[in-house]
Write a protein that holds these residues in place. Structure first.
Motif, PDB file in Angstrom:
ATOM      1  N   LYS A 305       0.834  -1.211   0.000  1.00  0.00           N
ATOM      2  CA  LYS A 305       0.000   0.000   0.000  1.00  0.00           C
ATOM      3  C   LYS A 305       0.866   1.256   0.000  1.00  0.00           C
ATOM      4  CE  LYS A 305      -3.968  -1.939   2.451  1.00  0.00           C
ATOM      5  NZ  LYS A 305      -4.863  -1.830   3.601  1.00  0.00           N
ATOM      6  N   GLN A 306       1.898   1.219   0.839  1.00  0.00           N
ATOM      7  CA  GLN A 306       2.767   2.392   0.947  1.00  0.00           C
ATOM      8  C   GLN A 306       3.456   2.679  -0.391  1.00  0.00           C
ATOM      9  OE1 GLN A 306       6.026   1.958   3.709  1.00  0.00           O
ATOM     10  NE2 GLN A 306       6.158   4.168   4.047  1.00  0.00           N
ATOM     11  N   ALA A 308       2.391   1.859  -3.329  1.00  0.00           N
ATOM     12  CA  ALA A 308       1.387   2.335  -4.286  1.00  0.00           C
ATOM     13  C   ALA A 308       1.077   3.810  -4.035  1.00  0.00           C
ATOM     14  CB  ALA A 308       0.119   1.492  -4.166  1.00  0.00           C
ATOM     15  N   MET A 309       1.022   4.190  -2.751  1.00  0.00           N
ATOM     16  CA  MET A 309       0.755   5.595  -2.412  1.00  0.00           C
ATOM     17  C   MET A 309       1.882   6.489  -2.921  1.00  0.00           C
ATOM     18  SD  MET A 309      -2.137   6.142  -0.993  1.00  0.00           S
ATOM     19  CE  MET A 309      -1.821   7.878  -0.850  1.00  0.00           C
ATOM     20  N   GLU A 310       3.115   6.027  -2.736  1.00  0.00           N
ATOM     21  CA  GLU A 310       4.259   6.831  -3.200  1.00  0.00           C
ATOM     22  C   GLU A 310       4.197   7.003  -4.719  1.00  0.00           C
ATOM     23  OE1 GLU A 310       6.076   8.483  -1.237  1.00  0.00           O
ATOM     24  OE2 GLU A 310       6.232   7.433   0.671  1.00  0.00           O
ATOM     25  N   MET A 312       1.534   7.001  -6.543  1.00  0.00           N
ATOM     26  CA  MET A 312       0.461   7.939  -6.871  1.00  0.00           C
ATOM     27  C   MET A 312       0.906   9.371  -6.600  1.00  0.00           C
ATOM     28  SD  MET A 312      -3.146   6.281  -5.770  1.00  0.00           S
ATOM     29  CE  MET A 312      -2.740   4.866  -4.779  1.00  0.00           C
ATOM     30  N   LEU A 313       1.581   9.580  -5.474  1.00  0.00           N
ATOM     31  CA  LEU A 313       2.034  10.946  -5.159  1.00  0.00           C
ATOM     32  C   LEU A 313       3.062  11.430  -6.181  1.00  0.00           C
ATOM     33  CD1 LEU A 313       2.339  11.116  -1.265  1.00  0.00           C
ATOM     34  CD2 LEU A 313       0.660  12.241  -2.723  1.00  0.00           C
ATOM     35  N   ASP A 314       3.838  10.486  -6.716  1.00  0.00           N
ATOM     36  CA  ASP A 314       4.819  10.866  -7.750  1.00  0.00           C
ATOM     37  C   ASP A 314       4.142  11.607  -8.902  1.00  0.00           C
ATOM     38  OD1 ASP A 314       6.942   9.831  -6.406  1.00  0.00           O
ATOM     39  OD2 ASP A 314       7.056   7.951  -7.563  1.00  0.00           O
ATOM     40  N   GLN A 315       2.929  11.156  -9.232  1.00  0.00           N
ATOM     41  CA  GLN A 315       2.217  11.780 -10.365  1.00  0.00           C
ATOM     42  C   GLN A 315       1.879  13.243 -10.091  1.00  0.00           C
ATOM     43  OE1 GLN A 315      -1.286   9.497 -11.316  1.00  0.00           O
ATOM     44  NE2 GLN A 315      -0.190   7.578 -11.005  1.00  0.00           N
ATOM     45  N   TYR A 316       1.838  13.618  -8.825  1.00  0.00           N
ATOM     46  CA  TYR A 316       1.452  14.994  -8.465  1.00  0.00           C
ATOM     47  C   TYR A 316       2.648  15.819  -8.015  1.00  0.00           C
ATOM     48  CZ  TYR A 316      -3.175  13.069  -8.735  1.00  0.00           C
ATOM     49  OH  TYR A 316      -4.309  12.467  -9.202  1.00  0.00           O
ATOM     50  N   THR A 317       3.814  15.192  -8.043  1.00  0.00           N
ATOM     51  CA  THR A 317       4.989  15.863  -7.495  1.00  0.00           C
ATOM     52  C   THR A 317       5.621  16.783  -8.528  1.00  0.00           C
ATOM     53  OG1 THR A 317       5.355  14.059  -5.973  1.00  0.00           O
ATOM     54  CG2 THR A 317       7.256  15.461  -6.440  1.00  0.00           C
ATOM     55  N   ILE A 318       5.990  17.954  -8.041  1.00  0.00           N
ATOM     56  CA  ILE A 318       6.637  18.930  -8.907  1.00  0.00           C
ATOM     57  C   ILE A 318       8.113  18.580  -8.963  1.00  0.00           C
ATOM     58  CG2 ILE A 318       7.202  21.359  -9.174  1.00  0.00           C
ATOM     59  CD1 ILE A 318       4.672  21.907  -7.406  1.00  0.00           C
ATOM     60  N   ARG A 319       8.574  18.281 -10.171  1.00  0.00           N
ATOM     61  CA  ARG A 319       9.975  17.934 -10.300  1.00  0.00           C
ATOM     62  C   ARG A 319      10.857  19.174 -10.096  1.00  0.00           C
ATOM     63  NH1 ARG A 319       7.679  14.674 -14.914  1.00  0.00           N
ATOM     64  NH2 ARG A 319       5.982  15.682 -13.850  1.00  0.00           N
ATOM     65  N   ASN A 320      11.985  18.976  -9.586  1.00  0.00           N
ATOM     66  CA  ASN A 320      12.943  20.064  -9.314  1.00  0.00           C
ATOM     67  C   ASN A 320      12.310  21.152  -8.452  1.00  0.00           C
ATOM     68  OD1 ASN A 320      14.436  18.669 -11.317  1.00  0.00           O
ATOM     69  ND2 ASN A 320      13.415  19.917 -12.879  1.00  0.00           N
ATOM     70  N   SER A 321      11.433  20.734  -7.540  1.00  0.00           N
ATOM     71  CA  SER A 321      10.715  21.759  -6.791  1.00  0.00           C
ATOM     72  C   SER A 321      11.556  22.332  -5.657  1.00  0.00           C
ATOM     73  CB  SER A 321       9.411  21.202  -6.254  1.00  0.00           C
ATOM     74  OG  SER A 321       9.663  20.175  -5.337  1.00  0.00           O
TER      75      SER A 321
ATOM     76  N   GLN B  50       4.793  23.558 -11.571  1.00  0.00           N
ATOM     77  CA  GLN B  50       6.012  22.817 -11.914  1.00  0.00           C
ATOM     78  C   GLN B  50       7.219  23.753 -11.946  1.00  0.00           C
ATOM     79  OE1 GLN B  50       6.450  19.577 -12.495  1.00  0.00           O
ATOM     80  NE2 GLN B  50       4.381  18.788 -12.678  1.00  0.00           N
ATOM     81  N   GLN B 240       7.334  19.478  -3.354  1.00  0.00           N
ATOM     82  CA  GLN B 240       5.929  19.872  -3.419  1.00  0.00           C
ATOM     83  C   GLN B 240       5.124  18.919  -4.302  1.00  0.00           C
ATOM     84  OE1 GLN B 240       4.759  23.427  -2.216  1.00  0.00           O
ATOM     85  NE2 GLN B 240       6.452  22.783  -0.921  1.00  0.00           N
ATOM     86  N   VAL B 241       3.835  18.786  -3.950  1.00  0.00           N
ATOM     87  CA  VAL B 241       2.888  18.136  -4.854  1.00  0.00           C
ATOM     88  C   VAL B 241       1.850  19.182  -5.226  1.00  0.00           C
ATOM     89  CG1 VAL B 241       3.126  15.744  -4.106  1.00  0.00           C
ATOM     90  CG2 VAL B 241       1.597  17.272  -2.838  1.00  0.00           C
ATOM     91  N   ARG B 418       4.941  17.662  -0.133  1.00  0.00           N
ATOM     92  CA  ARG B 418       4.565  16.269  -0.385  1.00  0.00           C
ATOM     93  C   ARG B 418       4.444  15.506   0.942  1.00  0.00           C
ATOM     94  NH1 ARG B 418       6.543  11.797  -4.712  1.00  0.00           N
ATOM     95  NH2 ARG B 418       6.187   9.986  -3.404  1.00  0.00           N
TER      96      ARG B 418
END
Lengths: 323, 637
Positions: A305-306, A308-310, A312-321, B50, B240-241, B418
């Motif tokens: 589960k953990q 899978a959650m990570e 899913m969060l990857d899809q919403y994560t801002i790269r190079n944030s 982004q 961030q997300v 995040r």
């Protein structure tokens, strides 16, 4: 088993044999002569014969005279809201395939306030036994017309006689999509009552049983004569149907051969008004079951589960944030 | 075609023009329904997030799926606020609006969305339309917009898109995205990535076509448009997300280890279940679409009785239908999480618009005495974390928990740190060990009212749940004192939870002339207004409530340090001085009503039901007025 070691026996043995007493609790508070008493005894006997563990058995009801039923069972019980037994029962079963579920509902509960859920519970077709205690009257609120009261029934809401034809629960249920088991029996024929519930318990889906029930207080006339005259019953007979012992079968003078796989004939016989047909109207063990869908994917580990959650969060994560 | 090299060529082309640096921009894209304005705006928001900007988006959604074209009521679109700092609300007037026709602008003008100086980029196709009436409407509108001080730029969107597309109803939005990407100096590579992501289920041809449109819009702006800005990224210390509130609720449900969402479709809550339906199987869960709102909660209650705490997701009309079952869940002490994404009411009300009108219904909606926990999320980040909290509270206190969100949070998009997924958030497996003999199913602790529940499958735990009055053994009660005692226990456990709460944190000084109190999605607008007021030297502070029932401690003491206390809410209240309204019959906004009763302090309210998110400019006006009034009345008295 002689000569084999205990470890070789792969069948789990029950902790102990359960008796009728294991399924009872307290004293039923229905009126003397109420059909509820014999139905309670029949359900307890079926539980004993099936050796259902009481802790793995749940009786779910709505509100009304019949819905007091779970309080008299030694199992888990859920005495909920008027008309809402089906949604609760379906919720109980959805993620607990290991539980044996009984739904106890009355004619007002099922066919009036809860009618919407009735349609859908039949369609969900989850493995459970649904018992419609149909006495054709509202009892607990003291004699109001029910949706199954015969036309002209004198009640406190229709003192001049009811003005609409009743709902026929068999005919109605046989019209719902994905219907898989419809039977009818009476409270005053214990052998047939037991055989019907026993057959229902074996059914792989929702087994809907309409029990024609006497209310000695408010509807004394409805089934009074019929109950004392076995000739009023029409016994549906078939090898795939509900079979009582030959001695009991012999007492039925009116016998109608009916193959329960034939839904068209089932619908035709459901309309019989000249006498009460009892037996299995329809059964189909192939219908899709919503509890199969509900039990999908259970028991996943926290690690999975953990991860899978990570993901899913990857899809919403801002790269190079991180700046 | 190699898109990468094309974008490099485009970027090198515009390097001679230096963009003007700005701190923030409020951008709207408004169109008929179905033209993809929201997709364009969401993409602009996502690209900006982004790039490290603060972002807040608000969708403008008509009540119908495809209302008539070119109608004022049919305005469909989105507002995107992009900043160099964290953005917490939709702001006041738009700085720039892209309009695909002039009629939809009227709908937004009615909501005071634009002012003198707003830049409008309008599709000029209507000026040469074959129907004279339309040409006339367009010319009249432009005259009116200019008279309001709006800086109108007519843009040849139609002919430019026709160079690429046979039909411009689909695709123009990506051309607009290209144009805006240049105007606000957005990263073209990230824009392409965004297009690939939103069209990931479509063919390569569709993706390429949309990227071609993006480039065309960008190039057109480089060659033809005079304005060019840049909005520097904010400094963030954590990864961030970026997502909307309903996505955050859905991810919260899954992170909480909730394995069942039992729901019935209702706007604006439904997209929570869409997101769950697509994802929850990855964490061992399932979505049940029930036959109605009543069955949705009944099914959830049945599932909770037999195992893990489920969630049901709804909005106002659905909450109304669920009240009888909610009462049962309180009476039978069944853990349950109910998410209410509020919309305008009563009745069908404003299905796509924001309101905070379910507070009292959530707290007091059931017949009989039915205490339960009510929480409200005020940010998208809280939408995520509060579901996890709600499940834990539901189980610890054996009670339903209502979590309030609203239409503003539901579709608003905002970045936040995040979450660090913790397996402790996940619900434990069902206890199937034998029940301890002698412990009753409602073995209420006399001090806390708390008790432990047996779950079917536990030997010797057999009991019957009933909505009838019952004693500790769970049986129907016939003795008069049992009802009194059981009501006390159910109330006491909520009080026990209240004892664990801390006084709220004050935004601004701990004392002053005016204290604003808010709850839910108005947080950002209120704090922005307070900050601006304080910068002007006004002694204003605010506090925001997350725990509504039970209420957080210490409020009376905090209120005593301010000369005036006013709630800021998006729900109805009477305005003093209106016809028929007197101090005696005046109806207060819901939180004000509730706090007046709870604290016996004279709390005023500032509220409205225009269906719009709270506007920080309006709150600031109110702050100035209230402080001035108070000062003048103080001088005269």
């Amino acid at each position: 088993m002689i000569g084999t070691s205990h470890e070789l026996c792969t069948m789990p043995l029950p902790d102990h044999h359960r008796d009728m007493e294991d399924y009872g609790k307290g004293v039923a508070r229905w009126c003397p002569g109420c059909g509820g008493h014999s139905i309670l005894a029949a359900v307890q006997r079926v539980c004993k014969d099936m050796q259902y563990p009481p802790e793995k058995t749940v009786c779910v009801s709505g509100i009304g005279c019949s819905s007091r039923f779970p309080h008299y069972m030694g199992t888990y019980g859920f005495h909920g809201l008027h008309g809402r037994a089906f949604p609760v029962a379906c919720g109980v079963k959805f993620r607990r395939p290991d539980l044996n579920v009984f739904v106890i509902t009355g004619d007002g509960d099922c066919c009036s306030i809860g009618a919407g859920h009735w349609v859908h519970a039949i369609r969900y077709n989850m493995k459970m036994v649904a018992l419609l205690f149909d006495n054709g009257i509202y009892g607990l609120t003291k004699k109001q017309t029910s949706p199954t009261s015969p036309l002209g029934t004198h009640s406190n809401t229709h003192p001049g006689g009811s003005v609409l034809p009743p709902i026929n629960p068999l005919q109605t249920t046989l019209g719902f999509a994905n219907v898989s088991f419809v039977a009818q029996t009476t409270d005053w024929n214990p052998a047939h009552l037991y055989a019907t519930i026993r057959k229902a318990a074996d059914h792989p889906g929702l087994a809907f049983v309409r029990i024609v029930q006497r209310c000695p207080v408010f509807m004394r006339d409805l089934y009074g004569d019929i109950a004392s005259n076995p000739d009023e019953l029409i016994y549906l007979s078939h090898e795939k149907g509900i079979n009582v012992k030959p001695g009991v079968a012999k007492t039925f003078k009116n016998v109608l051969a009916h193959d329960p796989t034939n839904i068209h004939k089932a619908r035709e016989y459901a309309e019989i008004t000249d006498g009460i047909p009892i037996g299995l109207f329809y059964q189909n063990i192939e219908n899709s079951r919503y509890d199969d869908y509900g039990a999908y994917n259970m028991g996943m580990s926290n690690k999975v589960k953990q991860n899978a959650m990570e993901d899913m969060l990857d899809q919403y994560t801002i790269r190079n944030s991180i700046t | 075609m190699d898109n990468g090299s094309v974008s490099n060529q485009i970027i090198s082309k515009r390097s001679s023009v230096k963009p003007k640096r700005i701190d923030q921009a409020i951008v709207e894209i408004v169109s008929d329904s179905g033209e993809g304005a929201q997709k364009c705006g969401q993409s602009l928001g996502a690209i900006s997030a982004q790039m490290g900007n603060g972002v807040w988006t608000v969708e403008i959604i008509p009540a119908e799926i495809q209302p008539p074209a070119r109608s004022r009521e049919g305005a469909s679109g989105i507002r995107v606020r992009i900043g160099s700092k964290k953005v917490t609300n939709m702001g006041n007037h738009a700085d720039l609006v892209v309009a695909l026709n002039e009629q939809v602008i009227y709908g937004r003008l009615r909501q005071n969305a634009y002012h003198k100086g707003t830049i409008m980029l309008i599709d000029d196709r209507w000026g040469t339309h074959e129907v004279e009436a339309i040409r006339h409407q367009y010319a009249t509108a432009l005259k009116e917009f200019r008279a309001l001080g709006i800086e109108v730029h007519e843009i040849p969107m139609e002919p430019e898109c026709l160079k690429i597309l046979p039909d411009t109803r689909k695709g123009k939005n990506m051309w607009v995205l290209g144009m805006l990407s240049y105007i606000f100096d957005r990263d073209l590579g990230k824009a392409e990535e965004q297009i690939r992501s939103i069209f990931k289920k479509k063919s390569k041809a569709v993706v390429d076509l949309n990227i071609q449109l993006l480039h065309a819009g960008y190039v057109w702006a480089v060659d033809n448009f005079p304005l060019h800005y840049t909005i520097p990224a904010m400094e963030v210390s954590a990864e961030q997300v970026v997502m909307n509130g309903n996505q955050a609720l859905s991810l919260g449900v899954m992170a909480a280890g909730i394995e069942l969402c039992s729901m019935y479709p209702i706007t604006p809550a439904t997209s929570v279940s869409h997101h769950l339906a697509e994802n929850i199987q990855k964490v061992g869960g399932i979505v049940h679409q029930a036959e109605d709102e009543i069955a949705a909660i009944g099914f959830a209650i049945g599932a909770s009785y037999a195992g893990k705490t489920p969630v049901t997701v709804t909005s106002g009309p659905g909450l109304a239908l669920k009240t009888e079952f909610l009462g049962l869940a309180v009476m039978a002490e069944i853990p349950l999480v109910i998410i209410d994404v509020q919309r305008g009411g009563p009745s069908t009300g404003l299905p796509t618009k924001v309101e905070q009108s379910d507070l009292l219904a959530a707290i007091y909606g059931e017949a009989g005495d039915a205490p339960k926990i009510v929480l409200a999320a005020s940010t998208i980040e809280e939408c995520f974390h509060f579901v996890i909290l709600a499940r834990k509270l539901a189980e610890a206190f054996r009670t339903p928990v209502i979590l309030l969100s609203d239409a503003n949070l539901a579709t608003g998009v905002q970045p936040f740190p995040r979450p660090k997924i913790d397996t402790d958030w996940i619900a434990p497996p069902n206890d199937q060990s034998p029940w301890q003999e002698g412990i009753k199913p409602f073995d209420w602790d006399p001090q806390t009212g708390l008790s432990k529940r047996p779950i079917p499958g536990q030997k010797e735990g057999m009991y019957t749940v009933t909505g009838l009055a019952h004693g500790p053994h769970g049986r129907v009660a016939y003795e008069p004192e049992i009802n009194q005692n059981s009501a006390e226990s159910r109330s006491r456990k909520i009080a026990a939870f209240q004892k664990t709460l801390k006084p709220p944190v004050i935004h601004g000084d701990p004392e002053g002339d005016l204290l604003l109190i808010g709850w839910g999605s108005t947080l950002g607008a209120i704090e922005e207004a307070v900050d601006k007021g304080r910068a002007l030297g006004l002694k204003v502070s605010s506090l925001h409530l997350r725990f509504l029932f039970p209420i957080v401690p210490g409020l009376v003491e905090i209120f005593s340090r301010f000369k005036k206390v006013i709630t800021v809410e998006i729900n109805y209240s009477d305005t003093p001085g209106d016809p028929m309204i007197t101090q005696e019959n005046r109806r207060y906004a819901q939180l004000a009503w509730y706090l007046r009763a709870k604290t016996q302090c004279d709390i005023d309210c500032f509220s409205n039901v225009y269906g719009q998110p709270m506007n920080p400019g309006k709150v600031l006006e109110m702050i100035k007025k209230e402080i001035a009034n108070h000062k003048s009345s103080h001088v005269t008295s």
